[in-house]
Design an enzyme around this catalytic site. Structure first.
Site, PDB file in Angstrom:
ATOM      1  N   CYS A 119       1.021  -1.160  -0.069  1.00 12.04           N
ATOM      2  CA  CYS A 119      -0.204  -0.190  -0.012  1.00 12.04           C
ATOM      3  C   CYS A 119       0.307   1.193  -0.778  1.00 12.04           C
ATOM      4  CB  CYS A 119      -0.957   0.166   0.924  1.00 12.04           C
ATOM      5  SG  CYS A 119      -2.168  -1.460   1.200  1.00 12.04           S
ATOM      6  N   HIS A 261      -3.001   6.733   2.618  1.00 15.40           N
ATOM      7  CA  HIS A 261      -3.555   5.999   1.689  1.00 15.40           C
ATOM      8  C   HIS A 261      -4.894   5.601   2.434  1.00 15.40           C
ATOM      9  CE1 HIS A 261      -4.107   1.994   1.022  1.00 15.40           C
ATOM     10  NE2 HIS A 261      -3.835   1.361   2.050  1.00 15.40           N
ATOM     11  N   ASN A 291     -10.289  -0.306  -0.371  1.00  5.97           N
ATOM     12  CA  ASN A 291      -8.306  -0.096  -0.249  1.00  5.97           C
ATOM     13  C   ASN A 291      -7.884  -0.997  -1.765  1.00  5.97           C
ATOM     14  OD1 ASN A 291      -5.442  -0.574  -0.092  1.00  5.97           O
ATOM     15  ND2 ASN A 291      -6.270  -0.917   2.567  1.00  5.97           N
TER      16      ASN A 291
HETATM   17  O1  UT7 Z   1      -2.992  -0.818   3.467  1.00  7.98           O
HETATM   18  C1  UT7 Z   1      -3.171  -1.174   4.852  1.00  7.98           C
HETATM   19  C2  UT7 Z   1      -4.509  -2.556   5.171  1.00  7.98           C
HETATM   20  N1  UT7 Z   1      -4.416  -3.007   6.053  1.00  7.98           N
HETATM   21  C3  UT7 Z   1      -5.727  -2.121   7.345  1.00  7.98           C
HETATM   22  O2  UT7 Z   1      -5.903  -1.010   6.936  1.00  7.98           O
HETATM   23  C4  UT7 Z   1      -5.562  -2.636   8.168  1.00  7.98           C
HETATM   24  C5  UT7 Z   1      -6.656  -1.456   9.754  1.00  7.98           C
HETATM   25  N2  UT7 Z   1      -7.278  -1.888  10.559  1.00  7.98           N
HETATM   26  C6  UT7 Z   1      -8.823  -2.506  10.364  1.00  7.98           C
HETATM   27  O3  UT7 Z   1      -9.022  -1.567   9.407  1.00  7.98           O
HETATM   28  C7  UT7 Z   1      -9.611  -2.321  11.696  1.00  7.98           C
HETATM   29  O4  UT7 Z   1      -8.524  -3.295  12.204  1.00  7.98           O
HETATM   30  C8  UT7 Z   1     -10.820  -3.245  10.982  1.00  7.98           C
HETATM   31  C9  UT7 Z   1     -11.699  -2.749  10.212  1.00  7.98           C
HETATM   32  C10 UT7 Z   1      -9.888  -4.815  10.163  1.00  7.98           C
HETATM   33  C11 UT7 Z   1     -11.426  -4.519  12.207  1.00  7.98           C
HETATM   34  O5  UT7 Z   1     -11.989  -3.150  12.939  1.00  7.98           O
HETATM   35  P1  UT7 Z   1     -11.732  -3.508  14.805  1.00  7.98           P
HETATM   36  O6  UT7 Z   1     -12.663  -1.839  15.355  1.00  7.98           O
HETATM   37  O7  UT7 Z   1     -10.223  -3.241  15.158  1.00  7.98           O
HETATM   38  O8  UT7 Z   1     -11.896  -4.398  14.686  1.00  7.98           O
HETATM   39  P2  UT7 Z   1     -11.023  -6.275  15.485  1.00  7.98           P
HETATM   40  O9  UT7 Z   1     -10.553  -6.740  14.888  1.00  7.98           O
HETATM   41  O10 UT7 Z   1     -11.849  -5.837  17.166  1.00  7.98           O
HETATM   42  O11 UT7 Z   1     -12.681  -6.819  15.624  1.00  7.98           O
HETATM   43  C12 UT7 Z   1     -14.333  -6.586  16.838  1.00  7.98           C
HETATM   44  C13 UT7 Z   1     -15.112  -7.404  16.739  1.00  7.98           C
HETATM   45  C14 UT7 Z   1     -14.170  -8.741  16.838  1.00  7.98           C
HETATM   46  O12 UT7 Z   1     -15.697  -9.248  17.149  1.00  7.98           O
HETATM   47  P3  UT7 Z   1     -15.236  -9.977  18.902  1.00  7.98           P
HETATM   48  O13 UT7 Z   1     -13.910 -10.425  19.646  1.00  7.98           O
HETATM   49  O14 UT7 Z   1     -14.973  -8.511  19.840  1.00  7.98           O
HETATM   50  O15 UT7 Z   1     -16.999 -10.728  19.679  1.00  7.98           O
HETATM   51  C15 UT7 Z   1     -14.401  -9.660  14.961  1.00  7.98           C
HETATM   52  O16 UT7 Z   1     -14.604 -10.718  15.832  1.00  7.98           O
HETATM   53  O17 UT7 Z   1     -15.486  -7.383  15.746  1.00  7.98           O
HETATM   54  C16 UT7 Z   1     -15.784  -8.343  14.651  1.00  7.98           C
HETATM   55  N3  UT7 Z   1     -15.655  -8.134  13.375  1.00  7.98           N
HETATM   56  C17 UT7 Z   1     -16.955  -8.342  12.815  1.00  7.98           C
HETATM   57  N4  UT7 Z   1     -17.593  -8.429  12.724  1.00  7.98           N
HETATM   58  C18 UT7 Z   1     -18.524  -8.027  11.977  1.00  7.98           C
HETATM   59  C19 UT7 Z   1     -15.048  -8.060  12.567  1.00  7.98           C
HETATM   60  N5  UT7 Z   1     -14.669  -8.480  11.638  1.00  7.98           N
HETATM   61  C20 UT7 Z   1     -16.540  -8.450  11.081  1.00  7.98           C
HETATM   62  C21 UT7 Z   1     -17.167  -8.106  10.075  1.00  7.98           C
HETATM   63  N6  UT7 Z   1     -18.362  -7.984  10.426  1.00  7.98           N
HETATM   64  N7  UT7 Z   1     -16.743  -8.018   8.928  1.00  7.98           N
END
Ligand code: UT7
Length: 335
Positions: A119, A261, A291
């Protein structure tokens, strides 16, 4: 700088172009495949939909279409292009896709090569091209960011599949001895944290003849620790932008547009807040495209340029960040 007796090679931005495939994948459609919802994806990322290359468009096709638009805007004769740098992590030829773009364009006098920095790829390619141009060997360059991550996403992994889309963007840059619109740059990598985001090779053991084994090449889907990548981005991007501003004697109040980005709206807002850049100066189109990896920055810039949002002489602070880990920033003036 402008107004000063200028006796070195400066750069001028002459054109932009972009391309996205036709297929639209909405959040609603993704929720038919994995357990997620439009509401969750929008509130956590800002993304509503993304474009997915079908059988029609590969990275070469998308990069070519974006480059051609940038060349048309610049009004260059294609024969005058010296350099084509393609930032991509998903070439349709592992030996390099840039020469195929050169051939499609008919840019017979250019040298073309790929550069991989995920990225951060477009930013690293822009900086690479700028140094070739300022070195005095080349006068006109096309810098392309194009990626087709849909081919490498695990579409059963709801933690990552919601983020990515396909697309391409390009800028046309030339040398001038009158001013320098490439004001400065910073770039960094940290391989120690590389495991946070990978598209690793997956090699299957095979044999050539008895007792001579080899690994047949292939790739595993994208593996991402979203929370760690998030923390990395909101910490490091403001630091590197701040460092760049200090190095170039600029202050954040002079920035007309922050073009980051396009990874997650919450990352964009957080970086803007830390740098005290108002929200209306932070350009964002990730709602529509997600993205697109190396493509996000030129795709965003092209949209803003064609909609007359970015205007001649506007100051743009841009930053790419992602796998590697890699990150960087550049300060430019449009035009
Ligand atoms: O170019 C660089 C590319 N990568 C990035 O930019 C990634 C940067 N990170 C992010 O954008 C965020 O970390 C994400 C959008 C990927 C995830 O958001 P988050 O607020 O960090 O969520 P999390 O991983 O802390 O998960 C929170 C909860 C979890 O459930 P529990 O364990 O609290 O019950 C996940 O299982 O949300 C759940 N979860 C989802 N729920 C519904 C994770 N993905 C999803 C989903 N839909 N797609």
């Amino acid at each position: 700088m402008e107004g000063i007796n200028f006796n070195q090679i400066g750069l001028s931005f002459k054109g932009s172009g972009s391309y996205v495939p036709d297929q639209v994948l909405t959040n609603q459609k993704i929720s038919e495949k994995v357990e997620t919802s439009d509401e969750w994806i929008k509130s956590r990322t800002g993304i509503s939909q993304r474009r997915i290359s079908g059988l029609g468009d590969n990275v070469t096709d998308m990069g070519y279409k974006a480059a051609l638009k940038a060349i048309r805007m610049s009004k260059w004769d294609i024969e005058t292009i010296d350099l084509i740098v393609l930032a991509t992590s998903t070439p349709n030829d592992l030996f390099g896709s840039a020469p195929s773009i050169q051939a499609k364009l008919g840019a017979h006098n250019a040298v073309a090569f790929d550069l991989t920095a995920a990225c951060s790829g477009f930013l690293f390619a822009l900086i690479t091209a700028s140094q070739f141009l300022k070195g005095g060997n080349f006068n006109r360059a096309i810098v392309i960011g194009a990626d087709q991550l849909s081919s490498y996403v695990d579409w059963n992994d709801r933690r990552s599949c919601i983020l990515f889309g396909d697309g391409a963007g390009a800028l046309a840059i030339e040398t001038t001895n009158e001013f320098d619109n490439f004001i400065g740059f910073e770039m960094k990598t940290d391989g120690e944290r590389g495991s946070f985001l990978n598209l690793p090779s997956k090699n299957n053991k095979d044999s050539i003849v008895d007792n001579i084994d080899f690994l047949r090449g292939g790739f595993s889907p994208i593996q991402m620790n979203g929370q760690e990548v998030y923390k990395f981005a909101v910490k490091e991007v403001p630091i590197i932008l701040d460092k760049l501003l200090k190095k170039t004697n600029y202050v954040s109040g002079q920035i007309d547009w922050l073009v980051l980005h396009q990874a997650n709206q919450r990352i964009l807002d957080s970086v803007g807040d830390r740098l005290k850049i108002p929200r209306d100066k932070i350009l964002s189109n990730l709602k529509n495209y997600g993205n697109t990896s190396a493509a996000t920055i030129p795709l965003m810039m092209d949209e803003a340029i064609r909609n007359n949002i970015i205007k001649q002489n506007d100051i743009i602070a841009t930053s790419g960040f992602g796998a590697g880990l890699s990150w960087g920033a550049a300060l430019i003036k449009w035009g």
